[in-house]
Design an enzyme around this catalytic site. Structure first.
Site, PDB file in Angstrom:
ATOM      1  N   SER A  56      -6.401   0.825  -4.585  1.00 18.34           N
ATOM      2  CA  SER A  56      -6.497   2.247  -4.336  1.00 18.34           C
ATOM      3  C   SER A  56      -5.107   2.886  -4.437  1.00 18.34           C
ATOM      4  O   SER A  56      -4.478   2.824  -5.484  1.00 18.34           O
ATOM      5  CB  SER A  56      -7.159   2.481  -2.979  1.00 18.34           C
TER       6      SER A  56
ATOM      7  N   TYR B 156       0.841  -1.200   0.000  1.00  6.01           N
ATOM      8  CA  TYR B 156       0.000   0.000   0.000  1.00  6.01           C
ATOM      9  C   TYR B 156       0.878   1.252   0.000  1.00  6.01           C
ATOM     10  O   TYR B 156       0.932   1.976  -0.959  1.00  6.01           O
ATOM     11  CB  TYR B 156      -0.956  -0.010   1.193  1.00  6.01           C
TER      12      TYR B 156
ATOM     13  N   ASP C 131     -17.698   3.820  -7.794  1.00  5.56           N
ATOM     14  CA  ASP C 131     -16.628   4.292  -6.918  1.00  5.56           C
ATOM     15  C   ASP C 131     -16.735   5.805  -6.758  1.00  5.56           C
ATOM     16  O   ASP C 131     -16.671   6.547  -7.733  1.00  5.56           O
ATOM     17  CB  ASP C 131     -15.270   3.914  -7.507  1.00  5.56           C
TER      18      ASP C 131
ATOM     19  N   HIS D 132     -15.875   1.607  -4.078  1.00  8.81           N
ATOM     20  CA  HIS D 132     -14.453   1.447  -3.783  1.00  8.81           C
ATOM     21  C   HIS D 132     -14.172   0.158  -3.017  1.00  8.81           C
ATOM     22  O   HIS D 132     -13.036  -0.290  -2.955  1.00  8.81           O
ATOM     23  CB  HIS D 132     -13.963   2.646  -2.969  1.00  8.81           C
TER      24      HIS D 132
END
Length: 730
Positions: A586, A506, A669, A704
């Site tokens: 993301s 991430y 999203d 999302h």
């Protein structure tokens, strides 16, 4: 409340967070099916499947003297019929390709079975008229959404309060958040449709199970602070359409006061920031006197404001004026506690007298630790419960209110604790725990006797001793050691450079990746896969210095860290390039897209989900202006150079043998615009010189990730794992 770009930080961490007060009945899944063989003929046939035609336009922008081509600008228009037709064609190709794989059906069946493993969460405790009242959520079996329950007394019977599954046949109505009133007689809660997270606030009478007439729209991520008596509350809301320019309607979040039964459109404004991207939320002392507003100003700065509700004028005074640090406040009647990284990158805890709140009067209660990061805290049963991160794993310590250490709460193994709940002046504390192969459990601690008992647990057919968990460190480009976690079944040989390996990362927004229980990851491990979770700079695992080393002009560190972990896995003979896949969601999807363009030779397959890819236009869409403090602004000459240097969409080069890529997004999203995945997929399909597929998957009636029904989750991850097993081999 912390607003993160990503909904989940492990493969399915965002699936957790629901509660049951007794062991859940599990449906013991049968042994994991072995994937059917994939023949070379099938691979050749699928990989040579004709791609969807995509128009390239001659669009060129000039940024600070630099000409930048944008041939797929037209794919930004989600409502354009041509774009919709193009997306539908891409979906048909992707579905035809992945569903034809012999691994898909058994994977889908297995993931569906694993998702029947229940979910639990910590209870929210309120002091009722006679007994304490416990609010908690639970999902079990084939339920699509968690159910909100309550019970009176620790041994009372559970009652259903809000069941989102009854609100939508497709399971697409989600309970986004809930806040019980001070006495637990009423409940403010938000629900949304189709993964949009666009909540509507309702108020429910707990005793009758009926909603009051009050209904407040535009309550996305709403922060609700009840005053004692249950007649009114403070809350956050976004502006009404037309009250601000249309492109600003997803900003300008403000705090209002609502009296039950009144017209919410006339609710008085309590707080607003001068900057439209500031994100205020409220908290209030249990006695209702001290109102605190925390203003989230990006991920490296916040401010705190204080008001005395006994003052009819309700004047808010800033406690942190001019400070450039993070402050997390908690009001406990005559004391305010503040966690901050001011002068303490690994955070310290202060006590503040609300009658003398000036910064010079703050009293240090718990100083910064040299190694552990003070991650969260709460005042429960007259004690401070403090959560620490130790090498990206949780520790839980107890202190008295003056900061004297009382001991450590024993956690079973390397894993994750999500916090502690309970009444500030009660006698019980609730804490949870989970790990890679340790299903979630919630325990109740009697702080006087020290007795601990299981309050809620998930029953799952998982034998922890079947799995091995290792820690590793990789040396990044600048010499920084990057920690990572490696998980596999013990009967899988990991020293032959042959294990199909999935690397997840991430690296941003101060998000910490911890060892969590993931039902879906089990499906990967059962197939002989190795799972690796990298703790990259930009995250919060090692404190604020670690976070800042991966944002703004230092964002390239994140990509270097990810590549370093990949190389370390190869050098250690865990895997090899042909057996290595990468995955992120993301901000992690941005990470994967950057890895594909910067190191296409390192990976055989890549999955980039709900990603950002066009970093020159990202701030024009949805809520992306909130992220300028993390990434920078393309409209600033210096920051443009940072962004352009790594923007994945702008670094796709023709005639490059890219790895197999699966881009995943969703039409609902409301955080990251699907245009990013569309433009990146089109660019890669045009440029790649390899015969490896570049696929785009766009999900309808989804967002999302938050609130996605289990049926959709099963299909999504069956597609993802089938793609990886196809490309990496099984």
């Amino acid at each position: 409340m912390k607003l993160h770009l990503g909904g989940g930080v492990l493969l399915a961490a965002w699936l957790g967070g629901c509660t049951s007060l007794s062991p859940l009945p599990a449906e013991p899944p049968p042994p994991a099916p072995k994937p059917a063989a994939i023949t070379p003929v099938m691979v050749q046939s699928l990989e040579s499947d004709a791609p969807v035609f995509t128009r390239r336009d001659d669009v060129v922008d000039t940024w600070f003297g630099r000409r930048v081509a944008d041939p797929y600008r037209w794919l930004e228009s989600s409502d354009d019929p041509e774009v919709k037709a193009w997306v539908a064609a891409q979906n048909r190709r992707t579905e035809h390709t992945l569903r034809a794989l012999p691994v898909w059906e058994p994977l889908h069946a297995r993931i569906t079975q694993l998702l029947t493993i229940g979910e639990i969460s910590l209870p929210t405790v309120r002091r009722g008229a006679r007994k304490s009242r416990y609010f908690h959520t639970r999902r079990h079996g084939h339920e699509n959404q968690p159910v909100l329950l309550y019970r009176d007394g620790a041994s009372g019977e559970d009652h259903v309060l809000v069941d989102p599954n009854a609100l939508s046949a497709a399971g697409t109505t989600a309970l986004d958040w809930y806040v019980p009133s001070t006495e637990g007689a009423l409940l403010a809660y938000g629900v949304s449709e189709g993964g949009t997270e666009e909540s509507t606030l309702f108020v429910r009478d707990v005793a009758t199970g009926k909603d009051l007439p009050d209904r407040i729209t535009r309550a996305r991520y709403s922060s609700v602070c009840w005053l004692p008596g249950g007649k009114r509350f403070f809350y956050s809301r976004f502006p009404a359409p037309g009250s601000v320019p249309k492109d600003e309607e997803k900003y300008h979040r403000r705090i209002y006061e609502h009296v039950l039964g009144s017209d919410s459109d006339k609710d008085p404004l309590i707080f607003e920031s001068a900057d439209m991207t500031d994100f205020p939320s409220c908290t209030i002392s249990p006695d209702g006197r001290w109102l605190l507003v925390r203003v989230h100003q990006g991920w490296s700065k916040s401010s705190v404001w204080l008001a005395d509700t006994h003052d009819k004028k309700l004047v808010l005074t800033e406690l942190t004026e001019g400070a450039e640090h993070v402050y997390d406040p908690l009001a406990v009647n005559d004391r305010i506690y503040v966690r901050t990284n001011e002068g303490a990158p690994r955070y310290a805890l202060y006590a503040v007298d609300p009658a003398r709140p000036a910064r010079k009067n703050w009293k240090l209660v718990i100083p910064e630790h040299a190694h552990d990061v003070l991650n969260d805290f709460n005042v429960v049963a007259g004690q401070l419960f403090v959560g620490y991160l130790d090498d990206a794993s949780s520790r839980l310590l107890r202190f008295d209110l003056s900061g004297k250490r009382l001991g450590e709460v024993s956690l079973p193994t390397l894993g994750s604790n999500g916090g502690v709940t309970g009444l500030p002046d009660g006698d019980e504390a609730f804490y949870d725990f989970e790990s890679i192969a340790h299903p979630p459990v919630v325990k109740r601690l009697n702080v006087h006797s020290g007795k601990t008992e299981v309050f809620a647990e998930v029953s799952a057919p998982v034998v922890g001793s079947d799995f091995a968990v290792q820690r590793g460190n990789a040396k990044s480009a600048d010499g920084t050691l990057v920690p990572y976690l490696l998980v596999h079944k013990k009967d899988v040989a990991i020293d032959t450079a042959d294990a199909p390996t999935l690397l997840y990362g991430y690296g941003g927004f101060n998000v910490s990746l911890l060892p969590r229980f993931s039902r879906i990851t089990l499906a990967w491990l059962e197939q002989g896969g190795v799972y690796v979770q990298a703790n990259l700079r930009g995250g919060g695992e090692l404190g604020e210095d670690w976070h800042r080393a991966g944002q703004l002009d230092k964002k390239q560190n994140v990509f270097d860290d990810f590549a370093a972990v990949a190389r370390d896995l190869i050098e250690r003979r865990i895997t090899r390039t042909e057996r290595l896949g990468i995955y992120g969601r993301s901000n992690g999807g941005l990470l994967v897209a950057a890895a594909v363009t910067q190191h296409p030779e390192l990976f055989r397959a890549a999955v980039s989900a709900v990603p950002l890819t066009d970093m020159l236009r990202y701030d024009n869409f949805l809520i992306a202006k909130l992220w300028v403090s993390e990434y920078g602004s393309p409209h600033d000459a210096q920051q443009f150079e940072w962004l352009y240097a790594y923007s994945p969409y702008h670094h796709v080069e023709e005639h490059t043998p890219y790895p197999a890529v699966l881009m995943m997004t969703a039409d609902g999203d409301t955080r990251v615009d699907p245009m990013h995945a569309r433009k990146m997929a089109a660019a890669l399909q045009h440029a790649t010189s390899s015969k490896r597929p570049v696929l785009l998957r766009t999900e309808d009636a989804a967002g999302h990730g938050q609130g996605k029904p289990m049926s959709k989750v099963a299909e999504e991850y069956a597609d993802l794992y089938a793609f990886l097993l196809w490309q990496l081999g099984s």
